[in-house]
Design a protein around this motif. Structure first.
Motif, PDB file in Angstrom:
ATOM      1  N   ASN A 563      27.706 -22.456  -0.425  1.00 16.17           N
ATOM      2  CA  ASN A 563      27.169 -21.205   0.107  1.00 16.17           C
ATOM      3  C   ASN A 563      27.748 -20.917   1.486  1.00 16.17           C
ATOM      4  O   ASN A 563      28.053 -19.752   1.805  1.00 16.17           O
ATOM      5  N   THR A 564      27.887 -21.956   2.298  1.00 15.70           N
ATOM      6  CA  THR A 564      28.457 -21.763   3.632  1.00 15.70           C
ATOM      7  C   THR A 564      29.904 -21.308   3.522  1.00 15.70           C
ATOM      8  O   THR A 564      30.350 -20.399   4.238  1.00 15.70           O
ATOM      9  N   LEU A 565      30.665 -21.934   2.620  1.00 15.25           N
ATOM     10  CA  LEU A 565      32.063 -21.517   2.422  1.00 15.25           C
ATOM     11  C   LEU A 565      32.144 -20.096   1.910  1.00 15.25           C
ATOM     12  O   LEU A 565      33.076 -19.347   2.261  1.00 15.25           O
ATOM     13  N   ALA A 566      31.154 -19.682   1.065  1.00 18.58           N
ATOM     14  CA  ALA A 566      31.157 -18.313   0.561  1.00 18.58           C
ATOM     15  C   ALA A 566      30.985 -17.320   1.699  1.00 18.58           C
ATOM     16  O   ALA A 566      31.643 -16.256   1.731  1.00 18.58           O
ATOM     17  N   LEU A 567      30.122 -17.658   2.655  1.00 15.85           N
ATOM     18  CA  LEU A 567      29.925 -16.767   3.799  1.00 15.85           C
ATOM     19  C   LEU A 567      31.131 -16.750   4.714  1.00 15.85           C
ATOM     20  O   LEU A 567      31.400 -15.760   5.392  1.00 15.85           O
ATOM     21  N   LEU A 568      31.855 -17.887   4.751  1.00 12.66           N
ATOM     22  CA  LEU A 568      33.038 -17.961   5.612  1.00 12.66           C
ATOM     23  C   LEU A 568      34.308 -17.493   4.905  1.00 12.66           C
ATOM     24  O   LEU A 568      35.392 -17.564   5.500  1.00 12.66           O
ATOM     25  N   ALA A 569      34.177 -17.046   3.676  1.00 13.04           N
ATOM     26  CA  ALA A 569      35.360 -16.664   2.879  1.00 13.04           C
ATOM     27  C   ALA A 569      36.255 -15.647   3.584  1.00 13.04           C
ATOM     28  O   ALA A 569      37.488 -15.785   3.568  1.00 13.04           O
ATOM     29  N   PRO A 570      35.693 -14.587   4.230  1.00 15.80           N
ATOM     30  CA  PRO A 570      36.591 -13.627   4.899  1.00 15.80           C
ATOM     31  C   PRO A 570      37.435 -14.266   5.980  1.00 15.80           C
ATOM     32  O   PRO A 570      38.534 -13.799   6.273  1.00 15.80           O
ATOM     33  N   HIS A 571      36.911 -15.367   6.623  1.00 15.70           N
ATOM     34  CA  HIS A 571      37.686 -16.030   7.677  1.00 15.70           C
ATOM     35  C   HIS A 571      38.667 -17.030   7.099  1.00 15.70           C
ATOM     36  O   HIS A 571      39.582 -17.467   7.805  1.00 15.70           O
TER      37      HIS A 571
END
Length: 711
Positions: A563-571
């Motif tokens: 989930n954390t990686l999903a939120l950081l996907a744009p970066h």
């Protein structure tokens, strides 16, 4: 032949000088009589005159002293007198009342020329005496109504005082018995005094009593030496020690008296300079004693006599000066010492005939020591009473002080309790404020983290929403056309169907209803895909924050990382390569929202560190997990710019940041550290400048409920 000539010479001289020597008459019941003023004295400075030479010498001089005092010299002294017996019996005795005379030779010459010789004194062993006694005794055998001529030769390197007395046998026995009774009383008194003070010392452990016991012992022995009892009882065969004992014990007694005085009246405290002065007296005494025991006996004896008097005066001066300062023990000592000095003065006055020679003046020195012992014992007892009173007063003062302290402590405790209550209340309020501030800081940091993701998340959500929005108009048009055609089909009746159906089919082909229906499936599929993507982003946000979870829950950490990686996907997209190596992990009991924030903060720092490299290396972030015993380990490694030792020493400090102003709060890693600690875990960091950093996060798989608290 020589003895025959001597006998004839003696007989001739006795006939020629029959009226010359004074006569001492022994009468019945008269007791022992002093004959010092009834003798003739001859001084032999060469100590070489024989009896034959002395008998014929015209140098005899009549003595005028009851107790002849011949001083200190190395000469030999001769006494001559006649003894006439008018008492019952023939055995009589001559007593020289000075046990300190080393050698006394006595010749008793009878009228018919018969002569008896006796040797007595300190230099003679007890076993060789005709009349063993503590004082020199010469037996005189003279018939009733007859006379004998007596010659005494005396040698001494000490003060030569010669108290000569003579009497009948019964009188001699009575004299010896009376003397022994007096000395026995003295010895008994001193022993009682010694044992009493020794008992007190063993009871109190006061060293003054021990010093006093040693002093009493030395005084007693010294007096026994002077009176002849020490030699008679302790060293009967040691003539050398018998001659020197009086000097040795006198010096020892003087030293003991000084030391007792110094300790008893506290001279070191009140008269320190005078107290130190005794060392000079001791040094001179040592010199005098050495001279006495070596080649200068007379000079050493005279020096010691002087030093003993100086020591006595020294003690009087010290005691007097301290007594004037009001010290009670010094007053007692001064009185006791004056009694002892009075005994010595009376003893000396007797020797110089200012006082008569009798049983009292003969024993004034031991009497003085006895009275001194009594006074010093009273002084020590008074000292104990004084100390006891001071102790009782001190204890009373200590008790009063203790009670006052208890009262003050109670008052202070009451005041302290009030202050503690107030301070506790203040601390509780401060603690609550800190907790609220901490929560606000955590939320602020979380919002800051989310703020950094806003642009990317907005873009991620905007794409599917735009896709859906752009498909609404075609969807609406196609549906309208399909509905229009369907409405016309619904108006057909059996009668008109045959006529209008071909027309409607033509129109359907013209409007492209078949294509619209096919396009409608594509539009719906696209809308469904956009909706699914939007729901996925929203679900990731909700799973990341987990604001609805306020209790410990079992959580899949892999889902939290995803989930954390999903939120950081744009970066991450097209910028940073992320590699995940997930091992099998148990469900971890934790606060999921807080643990997700740990992942977010560490991964954000890792992404920023990799993006900060300027050497063109491909940014990489790797995440590995593993189960270790009853813990799980999450390792997040980046190939960023790394950290120096100085930065690592402060990286968990609140508000510490290496980012430019406005780009970081400095709370990210501090919050990470706090959350991990609250989960009873720990975090370690490995970093090399220019190569990258690895964070190792260790969390227990189960939390003890009694220890768990809201992170």
């Amino acid at each position: 032949m020589r003895s025959v000539v001597l006998s004839l010479l003696v007989l001739l001289c006795s006939l020629v000088q029959a009226s010359d020597p004074p006569v001492v008459t022994i009468r019945p019941g008269q007791g022992m009589i002093q004959v010092g003023d009834k003798v003739e004295v001859l001084t032999d400075h060469t100590r070489s005159l024989s009896l034959e030479e002395v008998i014929g010498s015209p140098d005899f001089r009549a003595s005028t002293s009851m107790v002849p005092n011949l001083g200190i010299s190395d000469a030999a002294h001769w006494f001559r007198f006649r003894v006439e017996n008018k008492a019952n019996g023939t055995m009589h005795g001559l007593v020289v009342g000075n046990s300190e005379i080393p050698t006394i030779d006595a010749w008793v010459i009878h009228g018919e020329g018969r002569m008896e010789h006796h040797k007595v004194g300190q230099a003679v062993t007890i076993g060789s005496l005709a009349e063993p006694d503590v004082e020199p005794i010469v037996p005189i055998n003279v018939d009733n109504g007859s006379q004998v001529l007596v010659y005494l030769r005396l040698e001494s390197d000490k003060q030569l005082v010669v108290p000569v007395s003579i009497g009948a046998a019964d009188d001699l026995r009575n004299y010896v018995a009376g003397r022994d009774l007096l000395i026995g009383c003295y010895i008994g008194f001193m022993v009682v005094l010694l044992l009493y003070n020794l008992f007190v010392f063993l009871s109190t452990r006061d060293r003054h009593y021990l010093i006093y016991v040693m002093y009493i012992l030395l005084v007693s022995i010294t007096q026994l030496v002077f009176m002849g009892y020490a030699k008679f009882r302790f060293w009967p065969e040691s003539t050398w020690f018998a001659e020197q004992a009086s000097v040795i014990f006198t010096v020892a007694t003087a030293v003991a008296a000084n030391e007792f005085m110094i300790a008893f009246i506290q001279a070191r405290k009140f008269e320190p300079r005078l107290a130190r002065g005794r060392a000079f007296i001791y040094a001179l005494m040592a010199i005098g004693l050495g001279a006495r025991l070596s080649q200068f006996p007379i000079e050493g004896y005279q020096l010691l006599q002087l030093l003993v008097m100086v020591s006595a005066g020294y003690q009087f001066i010290v005691a007097y000066r301290i007594a004037r300062k009001g010290v009670r023990t010094a007053k007692y000592f001064l009185v006791a010492w004056c009694m002892f000095l009075a005994g010595i003065v009376l003893f000396v006055l007797k020797d110089i005939e200012l006082l008569p020679y009798n049983d009292f003046t003969k024993y004034t020195m031991p009497i003085g020591t006895a009275f001194e012992g009594i006074m010093l014992s009273l002084a020590l007892a008074d000292r104990i009473n004084t100390l006891r009173r001071e102790k009782e007063r001190s204890q009373a003062e200590a008790l009063a002080s203790s009670l006052e302290n208890q009262r003050i402590v109670r008052e202070q405790n009451m005041l302290l309790e009030v202050k503690v209550a107030e301070r506790t209340h203040e601390l509780q309020e401060t603690n609550e404020h800190l907790k609220r501030t901490q929560t606000q800081l955590v939320n602020a940091e979380k919002m800051a983290s989310l703020g950094q993701l806003t642009a990317g998340i907005a873009h991620e959500i905007n794409n599917p929403i735009n896709f859906i929005t752009s498909n609404i108009q075609p969807l609406r048009r196609n549906i309208a056309e399909i509905v229009e055609v369907m409405q016309e089909y619904r108006t057909l009746t059996p009668d008109s169907a045959a006529a209008k159906l071909p027309e409607l089919q033509v129109r359907e082909r013209r409007m492209g209803i078949a294509d619209s229906i096919e396009e409608l499936q594509d539009i719906i599929g696209s809308i469904a895909e956009g909706s699914s993507r939007t729901a996925e982003i929203v679900r990731g946000l909700r799973n990341f924050s987990r604001l609805d979870e306020d209790d410990l829950k079992e959580s899949d950490l892999h889902d939290g990382i995803r989930n954390t990686l999903a939120l950081l996907a744009p970066h991450l997209r097209d910028k940073v390569q992320v590699r995940c190596d997930f091992q099998t992990l148990p469900l971890v009991e934790c606060f999921p929202g807080k643990v997700n924030q740990v992942f977010m903060n560490v991964l954000t720092n890792a992404i920023q560190a990799t993006m900060a490299r300027t050497d063109g290396a491909t940014p990489e972030v790797s995440i590995t997990t593993a189960a270790v015993d009853d813990q799980v380990r999450i390792s997040i490694r980046d190939n960023g710019i790394g950290m120096s030792d100085e930065v690592m020493a402060h990286m968990f400090d609140p508000f510490f940041t290496t980012k430019p102003v406005g780009e970081g709060t400095g709370l990210g890693l501090a919050i990470v550290y706090g959350i991990v600690q609250d989960h009873h875990g720990h975090i370690t960091v490995d970093s090399i400048v220019g190569q990258g950093t690895t964070f190792h996060i260790h969390l227990p798989s189960r939390q003890h409920q009694s220890q768990a608290r809201r992170a």
